[in-house]
Design a protein around this motif. Structure first.
Motif, PDB file in Angstrom:
ATOM      1  N   TYR A  47     -11.494  -3.685   4.466  1.00  0.00           N
ATOM      2  CA  TYR A  47     -11.048  -4.534   4.184  1.00  0.00           C
ATOM      3  C   TYR A  47      -9.347  -4.113   3.433  1.00  0.00           C
ATOM      4  N   VAL A  48      -8.394  -4.882   3.758  1.00  0.00           N
ATOM      5  CA  VAL A  48      -7.313  -4.089   3.572  1.00  0.00           C
ATOM      6  C   VAL A  48      -6.993  -3.966   2.167  1.00  0.00           C
ATOM      7  N   ARG A  49      -7.206  -5.134   1.522  1.00  0.00           N
ATOM      8  CA  ARG A  49      -6.460  -5.261  -0.209  1.00  0.00           C
ATOM      9  C   ARG A  49      -7.774  -3.671  -0.991  1.00  0.00           C
ATOM     10  N   GLU A  50      -8.975  -3.443  -0.534  1.00  0.00           N
ATOM     11  CA  GLU A  50      -9.696  -3.363  -1.059  1.00  0.00           C
ATOM     12  C   GLU A  50      -8.957  -1.559  -0.864  1.00  0.00           C
ATOM     13  N   LEU A  51      -9.219  -0.996   0.387  1.00  0.00           N
ATOM     14  CA  LEU A  51      -8.724   0.090   1.255  1.00  0.00           C
ATOM     15  C   LEU A  51      -7.658   0.618   0.372  1.00  0.00           C
ATOM     16  N   LEU A  52      -6.588   0.537   0.023  1.00  0.00           N
ATOM     17  CA  LEU A  52      -5.444   0.194  -0.972  1.00  0.00           C
ATOM     18  C   LEU A  52      -5.254   0.369  -1.752  1.00  0.00           C
ATOM     19  N   GLY A  53      -6.013  -0.398  -2.549  1.00  0.00           N
ATOM     20  CA  GLY A  53      -6.744  -0.533  -4.132  1.00  0.00           C
ATOM     21  C   GLY A  53      -7.250   1.075  -4.423  1.00  0.00           C
ATOM     22  N   GLN A  54      -8.225   1.612  -3.242  1.00  0.00           N
ATOM     23  CA  GLN A  54      -8.500   3.087  -3.709  1.00  0.00           C
ATOM     24  C   GLN A  54      -7.838   4.134  -3.496  1.00  0.00           C
ATOM     25  N   ALA A  55      -6.884   3.600  -2.614  1.00  0.00           N
ATOM     26  CA  ALA A  55      -5.839   4.773  -1.244  1.00  0.00           C
ATOM     27  C   ALA A  55      -5.075   5.381  -2.937  1.00  0.00           C
ATOM     28  N   THR A  56      -4.695   4.254  -3.494  1.00  0.00           N
ATOM     29  CA  THR A  56      -3.437   4.434  -4.421  1.00  0.00           C
ATOM     30  C   THR A  56      -4.099   4.594  -6.547  1.00  0.00           C
ATOM     31  N   GLY A  57      -5.033   4.325  -6.976  1.00  0.00           N
ATOM     32  CA  GLY A  57      -5.663   3.674  -8.090  1.00  0.00           C
ATOM     33  C   GLY A  57      -5.094   2.873  -8.468  1.00  0.00           C
ATOM     34  N   GLU A  58      -4.244   2.164  -7.924  1.00  0.00           N
ATOM     35  CA  GLU A  58      -4.451   1.222  -8.233  1.00  0.00           C
ATOM     36  C   GLU A  58      -4.482   0.002  -7.804  1.00  0.00           C
ATOM     37  N   PRO A  59      -4.231  -1.289  -8.407  1.00  0.00           N
ATOM     38  CA  PRO A  59      -5.035  -2.152  -8.087  1.00  0.00           C
ATOM     39  C   PRO A  59      -3.116  -2.602  -6.748  1.00  0.00           C
ATOM     40  N   ALA A  60      -3.788  -2.993  -5.479  1.00  0.00           N
ATOM     41  CA  ALA A  60      -3.822  -3.097  -4.477  1.00  0.00           C
ATOM     42  C   ALA A  60      -2.175  -4.724  -4.345  1.00  0.00           C
ATOM     43  N   PRO A  61      -1.270  -4.364  -3.465  1.00  0.00           N
ATOM     44  CA  PRO A  61      -0.548  -5.500  -3.200  1.00  0.00           C
ATOM     45  C   PRO A  61      -1.255  -6.652  -2.361  1.00  0.00           C
ATOM     46  N   ASP A  62      -0.799  -7.333  -2.713  1.00  0.00           N
ATOM     47  CA  ASP A  62      -1.037  -8.695  -2.204  1.00  0.00           C
ATOM     48  C   ASP A  62      -1.228  -8.425  -0.503  1.00  0.00           C
ATOM     49  N   VAL A  63      -2.221  -9.740   0.273  1.00  0.00           N
ATOM     50  CA  VAL A  63      -2.788  -9.156   1.699  1.00  0.00           C
ATOM     51  C   VAL A  63      -1.848  -8.768   2.762  1.00  0.00           C
ATOM     52  N   VAL A  64      -1.009  -9.512   2.444  1.00  0.00           N
ATOM     53  CA  VAL A  64       0.424  -9.579   3.491  1.00  0.00           C
ATOM     54  C   VAL A  64       1.291  -8.143   3.402  1.00  0.00           C
ATOM     55  N   THR A  65       1.823  -8.001   2.037  1.00  0.00           N
ATOM     56  CA  THR A  65       1.644  -6.361   1.861  1.00  0.00           C
ATOM     57  C   THR A  65       1.241  -5.304   2.557  1.00  0.00           C
ATOM     58  N   SER A  66      -0.256  -5.572   1.955  1.00  0.00           N
ATOM     59  CA  SER A  66      -1.633  -4.530   2.648  1.00  0.00           C
ATOM     60  C   SER A  66      -1.559  -4.150   4.047  1.00  0.00           C
ATOM     61  N   ARG A  67      -1.619  -5.310   4.355  1.00  0.00           N
ATOM     62  CA  ARG A  67      -1.491  -5.122   6.476  1.00  0.00           C
ATOM     63  C   ARG A  67      -0.036  -4.498   7.092  1.00  0.00           C
ATOM     64  N   LYS A  68       0.417  -4.904   6.684  1.00  0.00           N
ATOM     65  CA  LYS A  68       1.802  -4.019   6.738  1.00  0.00           C
ATOM     66  C   LYS A  68       1.917  -2.887   6.240  1.00  0.00           C
ATOM     67  N   ILE A  69       1.642  -2.458   5.411  1.00  0.00           N
ATOM     68  CA  ILE A  69       1.779  -0.622   5.334  1.00  0.00           C
ATOM     69  C   ILE A  69       0.635  -0.111   6.166  1.00  0.00           C
ATOM     70  N   LEU A  70      -0.241  -0.912   5.537  1.00  0.00           N
ATOM     71  CA  LEU A  70      -2.104   0.208   6.938  1.00  0.00           C
ATOM     72  C   LEU A  70      -1.618   0.006   8.111  1.00  0.00           C
ATOM     73  N   ASP A  71      -0.394  -0.739   8.471  1.00  0.00           N
ATOM     74  CA  ASP A  71       0.067  -1.109   9.934  1.00  0.00           C
ATOM     75  C   ASP A  71       1.436  -0.512  10.817  1.00  0.00           C
TER      76      ASP A  71
END
Length: 95
Positions: A47-71
């Protein structure tokens, strides 16, 4: 390296891969209708938000931002699609 928001959170491919190693991948037995976007890391979907949250150690950004960052980091991003989602997209995740 991609930066997120203010204050700036830094994330790179190595951090995302490390995060994927620490969390469980998405699984069809535990689907969640509120988790419509996934990123492929290795051979698993996360899941994009859980993945970014774990990667940064901070609350993940919204879904749109999360998917754009991973892309932007080069990870393939996928959406859960069925019925109206295939024709019109998810109303909360358009952009």
């Amino acid at each position: 390296m991609t930066t997120i928001g203010d204050p700036t959170l830094c994330v790179d491919r190595a951090r995302v891969r490390g995060a994927a190693a620490r969390i469980a991948p998405a699984h069809s037995d535990f689907m969640d209708q509120h988790r419509a976007w996934y990123a492929l890391v290795g051979t698993n979907l996360y899941y994009v938000r859980e993945l970014l949250g774990q990667a940064t150690g901070e609350p993940a950004p919204d879904v749109v931002t999360s998917r754009k960052i991973l892309d932007a980091l080069g990870f393939p991003v996928f959406a859960l699609g069925y019925r109206d989602l295939l024709d019109h997209g998810h109303p909360a995740h358009r952009e």
